[in-house]
Design a protein around this motif. Structure first.
Motif, PDB file in Angstrom:
ATOM      1  N   ASN A   1       0.830  -1.325  -0.092  1.00  0.00           N
ATOM      2  CA  ASN A   1       0.039  -0.228  -0.012  1.00  0.00           C
ATOM      3  C   ASN A   1       0.815   1.289  -0.125  1.00  0.00           C
ATOM      4  OD1 ASN A   1      -2.591  -1.150   0.022  1.00  0.00           O
ATOM      5  ND2 ASN A   1      -2.722  -1.156   2.073  1.00  0.00           N
ATOM      6  N   ILE A   2       2.125   1.179  -0.433  1.00  0.00           N
ATOM      7  CA  ILE A   2       2.847   2.227  -0.449  1.00  0.00           C
ATOM      8  C   ILE A   2       3.914   2.236  -1.637  1.00  0.00           C
ATOM      9  CG2 ILE A   2       4.961   3.414   0.443  1.00  0.00           C
ATOM     10  CD1 ILE A   2       4.298   1.806   3.268  1.00  0.00           C
ATOM     11  N   MET A   3       3.519   3.344  -2.409  1.00  0.00           N
ATOM     12  CA  MET A   3       3.986   3.455  -3.654  1.00  0.00           C
ATOM     13  C   MET A   3       5.152   4.535  -4.047  1.00  0.00           C
ATOM     14  SD  MET A   3       2.270   1.180  -5.632  1.00  0.00           S
ATOM     15  CE  MET A   3       2.293   2.013  -7.306  1.00  0.00           C
ATOM     16  N   PHE A   4       6.587   3.969  -4.144  1.00  0.00           N
ATOM     17  CA  PHE A   4       7.607   4.915  -4.237  1.00  0.00           C
ATOM     18  C   PHE A   4       7.774   5.364  -5.719  1.00  0.00           C
ATOM     19  CE2 PHE A   4       8.977   3.723  -0.058  1.00  0.00           C
ATOM     20  CZ  PHE A   4       9.435   4.759   0.478  1.00  0.00           C
ATOM     21  N   ARG A   5       8.160   6.546  -6.017  1.00  0.00           N
ATOM     22  CA  ARG A   5       8.696   7.011  -7.362  1.00  0.00           C
ATOM     23  C   ARG A   5      10.208   7.187  -6.981  1.00  0.00           C
ATOM     24  NH1 ARG A   5       3.638   8.590  -6.391  1.00  0.00           N
ATOM     25  NH2 ARG A   5       4.335  10.313  -4.770  1.00  0.00           N
ATOM     26  N   ASP A   6      11.018   8.223  -7.583  1.00  0.00           N
ATOM     27  CA  ASP A   6      12.341   8.382  -7.350  1.00  0.00           C
ATOM     28  C   ASP A   6      12.653   8.842  -6.039  1.00  0.00           C
ATOM     29  OD1 ASP A   6      12.677   8.181 -10.182  1.00  0.00           O
ATOM     30  OD2 ASP A   6      12.605  10.053 -10.782  1.00  0.00           O
ATOM     31  N   GLY A   7      13.799   8.090  -5.402  1.00  0.00           N
ATOM     32  CA  GLY A   7      14.202   8.563  -4.162  1.00  0.00           C
ATOM     33  C   GLY A   7      13.126   8.146  -3.167  1.00  0.00           C
ATOM     34  N   THR A   8      12.849   9.015  -2.332  1.00  0.00           N
ATOM     35  CA  THR A   8      12.023   8.982  -1.073  1.00  0.00           C
ATOM     36  C   THR A   8      10.714   9.434  -1.173  1.00  0.00           C
ATOM     37  OG1 THR A   8      12.726  10.885   0.023  1.00  0.00           O
ATOM     38  CG2 THR A   8      13.974   8.623   0.603  1.00  0.00           C
TER      39      THR A   8
END
Length: 358
Positions: A235-242
């Protein structure tokens, strides 16, 4: 028997989206998102659909969310409708959470109808790009070396929880309800226990201990805080970096901070048990780092006094063959050891994770 066709055809969704936006849409395309979202899981509450379309000449994306009929308190249409109607109001009030754009009613024919004639409800939610945080943990489980980004992302998630947990809840009765539902909700301890195909005597002992813990936690209404309620790596979607967004807030806007903290940190333990049979290496570093940082920055040492039933709930899901059918039997045993030893202790100590599993 052939499966019932989905009412969510491109034609039906084009008509519905025109009502939502107040003008026509075109080029509607539908893509199931269930494969990536479920990961190792054998069961999920529904398969979201990505919807791409064109509005006023510009591309748009959204997600259609449904809850399928089944156990865990989802047997009746009214159960599923309650979940979606709550989510519609709650998603947008939590920082970094995707927004709900609408809740619609549908018949199996695909016809959009007034609520009194609805056969099912669905939610139209914002689409966000990114990769599930579970991908990072799967990479480490497969034996990859930790990168500098791994602790940075753990810190970002920790600081996010510290931030949202600073917001106090409005009504002490909501804390009592949240603790009651930790046991009795169809998606929580009793509902998950009912879905086990065996282990009745062990589950009965665990349930009795959890009832004792309910009475320990019930008076602590001062702990009521803003929560996510299902803060796990899918349920957590990361893009670039943080940079990240969160999805699928669940079961109430207010609760105990221990719910969110244990939900995420237990996944470091869970993935490490699958990799090597104990908490060690990169996963142990993330586990210790997260717990130490959260306790220091939140100042919430009391969390360790209330964590046990929340750990029991999450570990019951992880050990459940319905949710994780391919899990090694040795890992299931260690999760049950974790549950029993944690419930037996007066206070949870993250430094003793391996001893709890032994």
């Amino acid at each position: 028997m052939s499966p019932t066709p989905s009412p969510f055809t491109s034609e039906a969704l084009a008509r519905y989206l025109a009502l939502v936006h107040g003008r026509a849409v075109s080029a509607v395309r539908i893509t199931p998102l269930g494969g990536g979202r479920q990961g190792d899981k054998g069961y999920g509450y529904g398969i979201p659909l990505r919807v791409d379309y064109t509005l006023d000449g510009a591309p748009r994306r959204a997600v259609v969310e449904t809850v399928r009929p089944g156990p865990f308190g989802h047997e009746h249409m009214a159960d599923r409708a309650q979940s979606l109607l709550w989510a519609h109001g709650a998603f947008g009030s939590l920082p970094r959470h995707v927004a709900s754009l609408d809740v619609g009613a549908v018949r199996s024919s695909g016809e959009l109808v007034p609520l009194g004639s609805a056969e099912e409800l669905f939610m139209l939610a914002q689409f966000v790009d990114g990769r599930e945080y579970a991908d990072d943990l799967l990479r480490l489980r497969a034996g990859a070396e930790a990168s500098s980004l791994d602790p940075e992302r753990a810190d970002a998630l920790c600081d996010y929880l510290v931030e949202i947990h600073r917001v106090r809840g409005p009504d002490p009765g909501l804390y009592v309800r949240r603790i009651r539902e930790l046991l009795g909700h169809g998606e929580c301890i009793f509902g998950v226990a009912d879905s086990y195909p065996s282990n009745a005597s062990l589950l009965k002992r665990i349930e009795k201990k959890c009832v004792e813990w309910r009475w320990k936690l019930k008076p602590r209404t001062h702990r009521l805080r803003q929560v996510h309620g299902d803060f796990h790596p899918w349920n957590i979607m990361f893009r670039d970096g943080t940079d990240f967004s969160v999805l699928d807030r669940s079961r109430g806007e207010w609760g105990d901070a221990a719910d969110d903290v244990t939900c995420l940190t237990l996944n470091y333990l869970f993935f490490s048990l699958q990799r090597s049979g104990k908490l060690e290496g990169a996963f142990e570093k993330l586990w210790r780092r997260f717990w130490e940082r959260y306790l220091e920055r939140s100042g919430d040492g009391e969390l360790l006094e209330v964590a046990a039933p929340f750990i029991a709930f999450r570990a019951l899901v992880m050990a459940n063959p319905v949710w994780y059918p391919n899990l090694d039997a040795a890992v299931r045993r260690k999760l049950f050891n974790l549950i029993q030893n944690t419930l037996a202790a007066q206070r949870f100590d993250p430094a003793h994770a391996n001893e709890y599993c032994a």
